[in-house]
Write a protein that holds these residues in place. Structure first.
Motif, PDB file in Angstrom:
ATOM      1  N   GLU A   1       1.442   4.753   9.997  1.00 39.66           N
ATOM      2  CA  GLU A   1       0.431   5.051   8.932  1.00 39.66           C
ATOM      3  C   GLU A   1      -0.722   3.949   8.671  1.00 39.66           C
ATOM      4  OE1 GLU A   1       2.628   8.470   6.310  1.00 39.66           O
ATOM      5  OE2 GLU A   1       2.722   6.497   5.534  1.00 39.66           O
ATOM      6  N   LEU A   2      -0.460   2.905   8.628  1.00 33.30           N
ATOM      7  CA  LEU A   2      -1.476   1.895   8.341  1.00 33.30           C
ATOM      8  C   LEU A   2      -2.370   1.797   9.605  1.00 33.30           C
ATOM      9  CD1 LEU A   2       0.298  -1.148   6.817  1.00 33.30           C
ATOM     10  CD2 LEU A   2      -1.462   0.109   5.664  1.00 33.30           C
TER      11      LEU A   2
ATOM     12  N   ARG B   1      -5.237   4.885  10.614  1.00 30.40           N
ATOM     13  CA  ARG B   1      -6.336   5.237  10.038  1.00 30.40           C
ATOM     14  C   ARG B   1      -7.284   4.422   9.852  1.00 30.40           C
ATOM     15  NH1 ARG B   1      -3.636   7.770   4.417  1.00 30.40           N
ATOM     16  NH2 ARG B   1      -5.755   7.723   3.964  1.00 30.40           N
TER      17      ARG B   1
ATOM     18  N   ARG C   1      -3.439   3.157  -3.130  1.00 33.97           N
ATOM     19  CA  ARG C   1      -1.986   3.159  -2.441  1.00 33.97           C
ATOM     20  C   ARG C   1      -1.950   4.730  -2.001  1.00 33.97           C
ATOM     21  NH1 ARG C   1       2.232   0.197  -3.383  1.00 33.97           N
ATOM     22  NH2 ARG C   1       3.628   2.514  -3.849  1.00 33.97           N
ATOM     23  N   LYS C   2      -0.783   4.802  -1.275  1.00 38.30           N
ATOM     24  CA  LYS C   2      -0.482   6.199  -0.680  1.00 38.30           C
ATOM     25  C   LYS C   2      -0.211   7.134  -1.996  1.00 38.30           C
ATOM     26  CE  LYS C   2       2.592   8.606   2.344  1.00 38.30           C
ATOM     27  NZ  LYS C   2       3.366   8.474   3.431  1.00 38.30           N
ATOM     28  N   ASP C   3       0.265   6.648  -3.020  1.00 41.47           N
ATOM     29  CA  ASP C   3       0.458   7.680  -4.219  1.00 41.47           C
ATOM     30  C   ASP C   3      -0.848   7.920  -5.046  1.00 41.47           C
ATOM     31  OD1 ASP C   3       0.068   5.136  -5.473  1.00 41.47           O
ATOM     32  OD2 ASP C   3       2.278   4.809  -5.971  1.00 41.47           O
TER      33      ASP C   3
ATOM     34  N   LEU D   1       0.827  -1.205   0.162  1.00 35.45           N
ATOM     35  CA  LEU D   1      -0.007  -0.089  -0.007  1.00 35.45           C
ATOM     36  C   LEU D   1       0.861   1.048  -0.013  1.00 35.45           C
ATOM     37  CD1 LEU D   1      -2.986  -1.008   2.365  1.00 35.45           C
ATOM     38  CD2 LEU D   1      -2.938  -0.795   0.119  1.00 35.45           C
ATOM     39  N   GLY D   2       2.241   1.127   0.123  1.00 39.69           N
ATOM     40  CA  GLY D   2       3.053   2.553   0.158  1.00 39.69           C
ATOM     41  C   GLY D   2       2.923   3.179   1.325  1.00 39.69           C
ATOM     42  N   PHE D   3       2.442   2.422   2.503  1.00 40.31           N
ATOM     43  CA  PHE D   3       2.443   3.246   3.738  1.00 40.31           C
ATOM     44  C   PHE D   3       3.324   2.811   4.795  1.00 40.31           C
ATOM     45  CE2 PHE D   3      -1.647   4.118   2.026  1.00 40.31           C
ATOM     46  CZ  PHE D   3      -2.106   5.436   2.271  1.00 40.31           C
ATOM     47  N   THR D   4       3.788   3.448   5.556  1.00 43.78           N
ATOM     48  CA  THR D   4       4.529   3.018   6.690  1.00 43.78           C
ATOM     49  C   THR D   4       3.490   2.168   7.744  1.00 43.78           C
ATOM     50  OG1 THR D   4       4.221   5.112   8.322  1.00 43.78           O
ATOM     51  CG2 THR D   4       6.102   4.892   6.770  1.00 43.78           C
TER      52      THR D   4
ATOM     53  N   ASP E   1     -10.457   3.811   4.422  1.00 41.66           N
ATOM     54  CA  ASP E   1      -9.519   5.022   3.863  1.00 41.66           C
ATOM     55  C   ASP E   1      -8.452   4.432   2.754  1.00 41.66           C
ATOM     56  OD1 ASP E   1     -10.747   6.720   5.485  1.00 41.66           O
ATOM     57  OD2 ASP E   1      -8.881   7.323   6.672  1.00 41.66           O
ATOM     58  N   PHE E   2      -8.392   2.914   2.887  1.00 43.56           N
ATOM     59  CA  PHE E   2      -7.221   2.300   1.975  1.00 43.56           C
ATOM     60  C   PHE E   2      -8.088   1.506   0.868  1.00 43.56           C
ATOM     61  CE2 PHE E   2      -5.383   2.537   6.288  1.00 43.56           C
ATOM     62  CZ  PHE E   2      -4.350   3.359   5.984  1.00 43.56           C
TER      63      PHE E   2
END
Length: 502
Positions: free
Chosen positions: A425-426, A429, A466-468, A419-422, A433-434
């Motif tokens: 951060e996972l 939230r 993803r985060k991007d 997912l591109g998160f730390t 949201d994901f």
């Protein structure tokens, strides 16, 4: 990289100092031991209380029997006065020359002589049907009327012998209990009422000789609620009306022979009542009151004596228990507790060896040493297993996650990479949201089914963001589980974007 939230991090709780109490806490054992001794005494104390209860019931029953017997004896004495008066009046009515005479002076002379021969009476007299006094042994005038006297009215109604109420005589000026008797002619027609006035003081003098407890009371009451006789203290209560008291209300309203209620002096007593009837209705009431403390006195003395003996035995047992516990239990147990505390700090090499005390504690010490050796081996095995699990989860090629309270409670490094998160951060939230907006309802429904237990596990695919900002297609498998003692979903996630759109 497993943090504190890792669902695969294990703890056996063996190395926590909080798991073993310090030796000082064994003071609680003394308390429990004393409570055990007291618990052993409770049946004996219960037996003492039960015995006391039985004695109180027996004492109360004896008091009831005594009160009834005294009440009947006192009533018999009062009935003797009534029988004497009735017999005398009935005899006088046989002398029609006196009771039906038209010569008042002649009647006065004979009634005066009768009074001299009957010192228990204050006066005798004849009353016309209109209530005026025809003749009397006491001086009077021809206008004196006794029409309102209760005994006169009852004779007119019943044409038979009647008992009056307490009164202060109009002819004598003294308190008396009057009796009336019908005077009939040869045609059985009522012509006059013959009456006799008995000295009220005689009633109190008679009951004063009735044997009874020193703190008991006897009172004689007329149907109007006036006290005719009393023992003790007749001068205090004779002539007073007690119609408003609970005693008279119970006497007049109930048919019970024995009941409990405050007496005329306000003291709660066990009352036994005997009714002296006049025809079908009661004319007088004789009440004997015995204080409840008197009936319970013997039982209370026995209870106090038994409690003193039981308390002495209890103190002795507590002293023996204190010495025995300190010498043969607490010292060895404190030694065991010290060894346990050292193990709790992580020193699994600690052994107790021989601790002294009772044989059972030595057996316990040996078992403790065996347990410590087993714990040492188990700790080594668990540490090795945890290392393997940590490596497996942290290096997994699929994402591993835990969902709880609508958030990712845990996500492994691969999950964060997909997912591109730390990892932080996972877990900070909400899960939605994901998830791609169009697939959120599907994910929410599948999460709900598992949390509510409708299904245990589900495999399905959905789109995530993803985060991007790029959308990816993932396949997830999740099952209902527990995490930190609460319901959660434990699952795995695989990125299938290339496989689906390649």
């Amino acid at each position: 990289m497993l943090g504190v939230n890792s669902p695969l991090k294990h703890s056996n709780g063996l190395c926590s100092p909080a798991g073993v109490g310090r030796p000082r806490n064994f003071s609680q054992f003394r308390t429990k031991l004393f409570l055990l001794v007291l618990l052993l005494v409770v049946p004996a104390f219960s037996l003492v209380l039960y015995s006391s209860f039985q004695q109180r019931q027996i004492g109360k029953e004896r008091a009831r029997e005594n009160a009834v017997a005294i009440s009947r004896l006192a009533a018999a004495q009062q009935q003797q006065f009534i029988r004497n008066a009735r017999q005398m009046l009935a005899t006088l009515t046989e002398f029609s020359f006196l009771t039906l005479t038209t010569n008042a002076a002649f009647g006065n002379v004979h009634l005066v002589n009768l009074r001299k021969l009957s010192p228990d009476y204050l006066t005798f007299g004849l009353i016309e049907l209109d209530g005026t006094v025809f003749c009397s042994s006491s001086p009077t005038n021809k206008w004196a009327s006794l029409a309102d006297r209760s005994y006169f009215q009852r004779v007119l109604q019943t044409k038979s012998f009647a008992i009056g109420d307490f009164q202060v005589g109009r002819l004598t000026g003294q308190p008396s209990l009057n009796f009336g008797f019908p005077v009939l002619d040869e045609n059985a027609q009522l012509k006059r009422v013959l009456f006799a006035a008995l000295k009220v003081s005689l009633l109190s003098e008679s009951i004063a000789h009735v044997p009874m407890p020193s703190d008991a009371t006897i009172i004689v009451i007329d149907r109007s609620g006036n006290v005719l006789a009393c023992h003790p203290h007749p001068e205090k209560y004779v002539g007073k009306s007690i119609v408003a008291t609970s005693l008279f209300k119970r006497i007049s309203a109930e048919t019970q022979e024995v009941f409990e209620t405050p007496g005329i002096d306000g003291t709660s007593r066990l009352h036994a009542v005997t009714r002296i009837t006049e025809g079908q209705s009661p004319g007088l009431f004789v009440s004997v009151g015995i204080p409840l403390e008197t009936s319970f006195a013997r039982a209370n003395q026995q209870l106090i004596r038994n409690c003193i003996v039981l308390a002495s035995v209890t103190v002795f047992l507590l002293a023996v228990a204190w010495v025995y516990a300190r010498q043969f239990f607490l010292r060895p147990v404190n030694a065991l507790a010290g060894a346990a505390s050292r193990i709790a700090t992580g020193d699994l090499t600690t052994r107790t060896n021989f601790v002294g005390g009772v044989r059972e504690l030595n057996v316990l010490a040996n078992a403790f040493d065996t347990m410590a050796a087993a714990l040492e081996r188990r700790q080594s095995e668990l540490a090795a297993a945890e290392s393997k699990f940590r490596t497996l989860v942290e290096q997994s090629l699929v994402g591993i996650y835990v969902i709880q309270d609508g958030k990712f409670a845990y996500g492994n490094p691969k999950m964060a990479e997909i997912l591109g998160f730390t990892e932080e951060e996972l877990t900070s939230r909400p899960v939605v949201d994901f998830i791609f907006e169009a697939d959120r309802s599907l994910a929410a429904e599948n999460i709900r089914k598992r949390l509510e237990g409708i299904v245990h596990h589900i495999r399905y695919s959905l789109r995530m963001v993803r985060k991007d900002g790029n959308t990816i297609q993932v396949e997830v498998y999740g099952a209902r589980s527990e995490y930190n003692g609460r319901v959660a979903i434990l699952g795995s996630l695989l990125d299938i974007t290339e496989r689906r759109f390649g």
